[in-house]
Design a protein around this motif. Structure first.
Motif, short mmCIF file in Angstrom:
data_model
loop_
_atom_site.label_atom_id
_atom_site.label_comp_id
_atom_site.label_asym_id
_atom_site.label_seq_id
_atom_site.Cartn_x
_atom_site.Cartn_y
_atom_site.Cartn_z
N PHE A 151 5.48 0.67 -0.87
CA PHE A 151 5.09 0.67 -2.19
C PHE A 151 4.45 1.94 -2.70
N ASP A 152 3.82 2.80 -1.94
CA ASP A 152 3.09 4.13 -2.09
C ASP A 152 4.32 5.22 -2.18
N LEU A 153 5.38 4.94 -1.60
CA LEU A 153 6.35 6.04 -1.76
C LEU A 153 7.42 5.66 -2.89
N LEU A 154 7.59 4.42 -3.07
CA LEU A 154 8.58 3.97 -4.29
C LEU A 154 8.02 4.31 -5.60
N GLU A 155 6.53 4.42 -5.56
CA GLU A 155 5.80 4.71 -6.92
C GLU A 155 6.21 3.97 -8.06
N THR A 156 7.35 3.52 -8.54
CA THR A 156 7.72 2.87 -9.46
C THR A 156 7.28 1.47 -9.42
N LEU A 157 7.15 1.05 -8.04
CA LEU A 157 6.68 -0.41 -8.05
C LEU A 157 5.25 -0.56 -7.62
N PRO A 158 4.37 -1.20 -8.22
CA PRO A 158 3.02 -1.39 -7.52
C PRO A 158 3.11 -2.36 -6.49
N GLN A 159 2.23 -2.46 -5.69
CA GLN A 159 2.17 -3.52 -4.51
C GLN A 159 1.55 -4.79 -5.13
N PRO A 160 2.21 -5.78 -4.92
CA PRO A 160 1.75 -7.06 -5.41
C PRO A 160 0.64 -7.51 -5.07
N ASN A 161 -0.48 -8.07 -5.67
CA ASN A 161 -1.75 -8.58 -5.23
C ASN A 161 -1.56 -9.80 -4.16
N SER A 162 -0.63 -10.54 -4.14
CA SER A 162 -0.20 -11.52 -3.12
C SER A 162 0.67 -11.05 -2.13
N PHE A 163 0.37 -11.48 -0.77
CA PHE A 163 1.33 -11.33 0.24
C PHE A 163 2.51 -11.81 -0.12
N ASP A 164 2.57 -13.24 -0.69
CA ASP A 164 3.79 -13.76 -0.89
C ASP A 164 4.99 -12.70 -1.93
N GLY A 165 4.16 -12.04 -2.47
CA GLY A 165 4.83 -11.17 -3.36
C GLY A 165 5.44 -9.86 -2.73
N VAL A 166 4.62 -9.55 -1.73
CA VAL A 166 5.23 -8.40 -0.79
C VAL A 166 6.40 -9.07 0.03
N VAL A 167 6.35 -10.19 0.62
CA VAL A 167 7.58 -10.77 1.32
C VAL A 167 8.68 -10.81 0.18
N HIS A 168 8.66 -11.27 -0.72
CA HIS A 168 9.57 -11.25 -1.73
C HIS A 168 10.41 -9.93 -1.75
N TYR A 169 9.64 -8.87 -2.22
CA TYR A 169 10.31 -7.43 -2.18
C TYR A 169 10.82 -7.04 -0.58
N LEU A 170 10.38 -7.37 0.32
CA LEU A 170 10.65 -6.97 1.65
C LEU A 170 11.90 -7.47 2.12
N MET A 171 12.13 -8.77 1.52
CA MET A 171 13.37 -9.89 1.67
C MET A 171 14.42 -9.33 0.75
N GLU A 172 14.25 -8.86 -0.65
CA GLU A 172 15.08 -8.40 -1.34
C GLU A 172 15.52 -6.91 -0.81
N GLU A 173 14.90 -6.08 0.18
CA GLU A 173 15.37 -5.07 0.46
C GLU A 173 16.05 -5.11 1.80
N ASN A 174 16.12 -6.33 2.21
CA ASN A 174 16.64 -6.47 3.73
C ASN A 174 15.75 -6.07 4.81
N ILE A 175 14.54 -5.75 4.57
CA ILE A 175 13.41 -5.23 5.52
C ILE A 175 13.18 -6.47 6.39
N ILE A 176 13.06 -7.73 5.77
CA ILE A 176 12.95 -8.86 6.71
C ILE A 176 13.95 -10.07 5.83
N ALA A 177 14.06 -11.05 6.74
CA ALA A 177 15.00 -12.12 6.30
C ALA A 177 14.41 -13.54 6.83
N LYS A 178 14.63 -14.39 5.96
CA LYS A 178 14.50 -15.85 6.20
C LYS A 178 15.18 -16.52 7.05
#
Length: 483
Positions: free
Chosen positions: A181-208
């Protein structure tokens, strides 16, 4: 695999059997299991799933838990254990494991099957596929063969799993997601970790996973790992920097390994290299400025290229930066996918498109196709020798040179610099002239004869050619031989 109980619950919630899930009661016929391992492994690949499953103790229609009589580990074919027999009958790319556990006082058997990789999984030299809930010979379904082979051959390194059965807490422990999120700049880090997980899954960094837990992909680990040593298949992909005392490898001064993911360590890595290379201070218009021996933009882009374009399937080797007193060599596993003589004008290719895309998105490398233009131009701006590109059987090496006088360059080095100069000029809709080459080498007009001789040799060696052979010599312009 952790959470077998949760896995079975999740699979039982499926509305019906799928091409990658099969339910059984008490059918343990060895031939049937062998054919189904082949079929399920191939079907998982076709469906884009990491794994397939056979579950015993589940009603086929209702998915009710009814239990099973046998323990998978105790089954035998003659005097041979079932698992060993299956491995002897299946192709060597078949990967599976048996599990047994009790759920609600019922025995459940779980066979976890990895998707087919590199080629189809066969049983007794025949490959199978699932059509609905039926197992068929792949040869009987020709319409599926092409798509299946495409899926198997095009499985990318980034999509494979570096770590499985990870819960949310483990994701936070293993990945430095805040840097994303720091490097992306255009996307603030979500307040909840569930929000973080959502973006990490969208980026294929993690998978369910199918059991409700998460997997960290190779892409996620190689970019965001806090420590690559945790991921046993990736620890050798950490970036190593070695500094030598002189122009050879006799006396090593430093040997540093950066074990973090590439986005995590990249800026530290570049600053570390910059601190080790020669530098002098100059006063320009009364302002003190640092003059580093190598263009930092070329150094950044060359290192980024080594990270992005490496062949991750070359085992036991990772990106290597070697600093000598007169040059820097950056080596990555894997040969070049592009002819090195066309590296400036050809459309870029990469083995790791998702890695390249993510690192560009995070601002760690240039836009697609512009990197080598910038590397060559920045070296020309400082009037340094042209960067050298060498390919070997298992790796590619780029060498950046510190300052060398024109007379100190070999003819091969002069010709290569002339050729790259022609290439960058051509992609800018310009042509090589005697004057442009003199400026490139930092020579005055009195050296025009030396440059004319170089141009003549470059034409003879088929590096460049005149735009119009009938032009008067003093007005002659040149372009790359391929143009």
């Amino acid at each position: 695999m952790r959470n077998l109980d949760r896995l079975v619950e999740e699979l039982c919630n499926l509305p019906s059997e799928t091409s990658w899930v099969e339910f059984k009661h008490n059918n343990y016929a060895p031939d049937m299991i062998g054919r189904d391992i082949s079929a399920l492994a191939n079907s998982a690949a076709l469906a884009g799933k990491a794994r397939a499953y056979m579950i015993w103790g589940i009603h086929n229609d209702t998915h009710e838990i009814i239990g099973t009589k046998e323990s998978l580990q105790s089954l035998k074919v003659g005097a041979q254990e079932l698992e060993n027999w299956l491995r002897s009958m299946l192709s060597d790319n078949a990967a599976f494991e048996f599990h047994d556990f009790d759920k609600d006082n019922n025995r459940i058997g779980v066979l976890i099957i990895e998707r087919a990789i590199n080629r189809t999984v066969t049983f007794q030299k025949v490959d199978y596929i699932r059509i609905g809930s039926y197992t068929k010979k792949l040869s009987d379904i020709p319409a599926i063969q092409g798509p299946l082979w495409d899926k198997i051959r095009n499985l990318k390194f980034e999509e494979q799993y570096a770590e499985i059965d990870v819960n949310k807490e483990d994701v936070a422990k293993l990945l430095d997601y805040s840097i994303y999120f720091d490097l992306l700049e255009t996307l603030p880090q979500p307040n909840s970790f569930d929000g973080v997980v959502h973006y990490l899954m969208e980026e294929n960094i993690i998978a369910k996973q199918d059991n409700g837990l998460y997997a960290i992909t190779n892409l996620g680990a190689i970019v965001l790992a806090k420590d690559l040593r945790h991921f046993k298949t990736l620890k050798r992909k950490a970036v190593r920097v070695v500094q030598y005392e002189n122009t050879n490898r006799m006396n090593m001064l430093r040997d540093e390994i950066f074990f973090g993911g590439y986005a995590v360590v990249f800026e530290k890595l570049i600053k570390f290299i910059e601190a080790l290379v020669p530098m002098r201070e100059e006063f320009i218009s009364g302002v003190r400025k640092k003059n580093v021996a190598y263009p930092i933009s070329a150094l950044r882009e060359t290192v980024a290229n080594a990270l992005i374009h490496q062949d991750f399937f070359v085992s036991g080797a990772g990106p290597l930066v070697e600093i000598f007193s007169n040059r820097i060599e950056i080596t990555n596993p894997g040969d070049s996918l592009v002819n090195i003589k066309r590296i400036i004008d050809n459309p870029p290719k990469s083995r790791n498109e998702k890695l390249a895309s993510l690192l560009r998105e995070l601002g760690l490398c240039e836009e697609l196709g512009s990197g080598w233009d910038r590397i060559v131009l920045s070296c020309e701006y400082k009037q340094l020798p042209a960067p050298k590109i060498e390919t070997f059987s298992d790796d590619t090496r780029v060498t950046l040179f510190s300052e060398v006088s024109f007379t100190g360059l070999s003819m091969d080095d002069k010709l290569w610099a002339c050729y790259l100069h022609a290439c960058v000029k051509y992609v800018q809709s310009e042509q090589v002239t005697n004057r442009s080459l003199r400026e490139r080498f930092g020579l005055s007009e009195k050296n025009a004869g030396s440059i004319s001789r170089l141009i003549k040799e470059a034409v003879n060696q088929k590096y460049i050619k005149p735009v119009d052979p009938n032009t008067a010599p003093r007005y002659m312009r040149y372009i790359p031989i391929w143009a």
